[in-house]
Design an enzyme around this catalytic site. Sequence first.
Site, mmCIF file in Angstrom:
data_model
loop_
_atom_site.group_PDB
_atom_site.id
_atom_site.type_symbol
_atom_site.label_atom_id
_atom_site.label_comp_id
_atom_site.label_asym_id
_atom_site.label_seq_id
_atom_site.Cartn_x
_atom_site.Cartn_y
_atom_site.Cartn_z
ATOM 1 N N GLU A 159 0.818 -1.216 0.000
ATOM 2 C CA GLU A 159 0.000 0.000 0.000
ATOM 3 C C GLU A 159 0.851 1.265 0.000
ATOM 4 O OE1 GLU A 159 -4.148 -0.602 2.149
ATOM 5 O OE2 GLU A 159 -2.547 -1.553 3.293
ATOM 6 N N GLU A 213 -4.245 -9.160 2.577
ATOM 7 C CA GLU A 213 -5.011 -9.086 3.830
ATOM 8 C C GLU A 213 -6.152 -10.097 3.900
ATOM 9 O OE1 GLU A 213 -3.079 -5.043 3.320
ATOM 10 O OE2 GLU A 213 -4.047 -6.526 2.017
#
Length: 775
Positions: free
Chosen positions: A573, A593
């Site tokens: 990210e 995730e």
Amino acid sequence: MDAPIRKVCVIGAGTMGAGIAAQVANAGVPVLLLDIVPSQGADRDAIAKGAVAKMLKTEPAPFMSKAAAKLVETGNIEDHLDRVAECDWIVEAVIERLDVKQALYARIETLMRPGTAVSSNTSTIPLANLVDGRSDTFKRGFLITHFFNPPRYMRLVEVVTAPDTAPEIGDRVSDFTDRALGKRVVRAKDSPGFIANRIGTYWLAVAINSAMDLGLDIEVADQIGGRPMGVPKTGIFGLVDLVGVDLMPLLSKSLASTLPAGDAYFDTIRPMALVDRMIAEGFTGRKGKGGFYRLEKGADGQRTKLAIDLATGEYRPQRKPAPLPKAAEMDLAALIAMPGASGAYAWSVLGAVLSYAASLLGTIADDIVAIDDAMKLGYNWKYGPFELLDRLGGRQFADRLRAEGRLVPPILETLGDRRFYQIEDGRRRYLTAAGDYAEVVRPNGVLLLEDVKLAAEPLLRNGSAALWDVGDGVACLEFTSKMNALDEQVIQLIQKAIPLVQSRMKALVIYNEGSNFSAGANLGLAMFAVNIAAWGEVERLIASGQAAFKALKYAPFPVVAAPAGMALGGGCEICLHADAIQAHAETYMGLVETGVGLVPGWGGNGEMLDRFASAPGMPKGPMPALGRAFETISTAQVSKSAAKARELMFMRPADRITMNRDRLLADAKSRALALADGYLPPEKPVFRLAGESGRTGIAGAVRDFRAKGIATPYDEVVAERLAFILTGGEADLVDVVSEDALLKLEREAFMSSVRDGRTQARIEHMLDTGRPLRN
């Protein structure tokens, strides 16, 4: 540098030759791969074609992308050898037989263009023998380029030139091998086994013999001769299994045929009935039925780890050795001072191998840096032989050799009470054979953070991150936590770094020299907060991370992310928020995730939507970009290279790839400075998302996956949360969703996930086993 290398020919499509050809193609350079005509079958190019087809199915993959494979042309040496005239570099990687190589060179010499480089990938045959009988013109273009297997992943290439080799040829090939193929070139001398295999083969022989002589279990030998000495966790016997038990006798025979009389290696050669039997029965290591270690599948389907008993030659259940004393794990002097067989084994290995390496200075390489680099890159040692001697104490090592009546290598006599390496005026220096110190010089275009640290203090630092000045107005943000995991301290340092860079610098690079860029958020700390129900702290961490990453994105200076190794979860990210990515070729990037029951929480969802929406050729409307983003995130896709990261849209078309990791920081810095001139932050995106209708379509696809057994019941729940974010929540198809609104949806979905006991079970299982839980 003279004429560039625009096309390469590799002759020999075995494991090494094909792997070298694949790495040339990975660099974007066309390559011609030739082999012999098969004795049977109509397709005369079948061997080379088969090698390419096999590599496309091999894991770990020799090719960084399927597109690279298209740059490999195949042929045979009977019909197509004349095409070497198209090539600027010819790499010979045929069988290790001098007569075969010399016959091939005689043919090549009549066909190649003048000035073409020709090299052999031999691992043992001296250069002088290879070119015996060839013309002076051929000799001017000839050298040895010894790659290590597998060529894509092993960073060492030993380059050997002769007095007859034209310097510009050696430099041209070395520069291409460095910049295009991503290797650290170590110049070796023309001696048997060159550097790494000369020492490495001796090391393995000594370690195996000593374990047998001292009656040690192989698990104990690997414990002592592994991590405490800076050897990979495989240890010695595990490493032999990895490279192939059958390779050891071949290397021994080859070395013994070329080494000078009296070399210490001859003292290690002895009958090995156990090894001979293992090879005969197919226990050749991981590529065979097993080696010194193997797995046995029982009637109940459970696998049992077995280890061979060196005394009986029979397999038994693998044993876990008693832990070493803490001092012995950290201090080599304490390791060799341990009582009994453990200390004796440590000294038998270190005493023999380090004195052997020291005695070869001047024979296998001109300086200790080359020897240390070769062992670190070729055998994955954490420390080279001379770095190990510094850790032991060179004077104490020499004194023990002397007390045992053993020869002390001249360089150790020269060393005296000094160290092989020292830091002076912020620069690393090494002891030369003459007894003075010289500076460790990096190639042009190489900038290492480890060197910056020798001469400077960080601009900012806390327990998990640091900010460095890397020159020319560029700052470098470094993660320093275990596995470079991202936590509150990293976020705090980012928040402090932005105003500092804005006031004093031109640009920021995010980079570190760990094995992996970042494994993502610190799950252990997150689980601790969950266990004490500190929900406010968890939500604050998510919100502050979102704010920090967006502050980087909209900072008034350019930000370049320079990942290498794993860049997962939050590590991915932060890259997505950078103005540009300058990735090492071996970058494994992904939003993972969902594998632990979460959703990306630091802005990754919106960044992926924006990437897909703006991707060249993406159909208009909200659904195509939504579908691609959902598929990529929900299945936790991870790129197996930087080239694949570009295909998965973690990297944009304009993002760049650096083949040589040593050059990554310099390339990222150069990219940041180029962006700094007239820099303006990006405009905030707005999203027109699919709303409830989009969620309905996604839900149907997920139900199909669950019905087929591909998705688990909880996968379906996690997918629903992810889909709620990507479709804009309660927004309708006609509504515009702001970036801030999307971040709010992301936070809410993350908190719903982390409060769920099924997510908590997944996180605990991952922390305990390193594997995902399929609940």
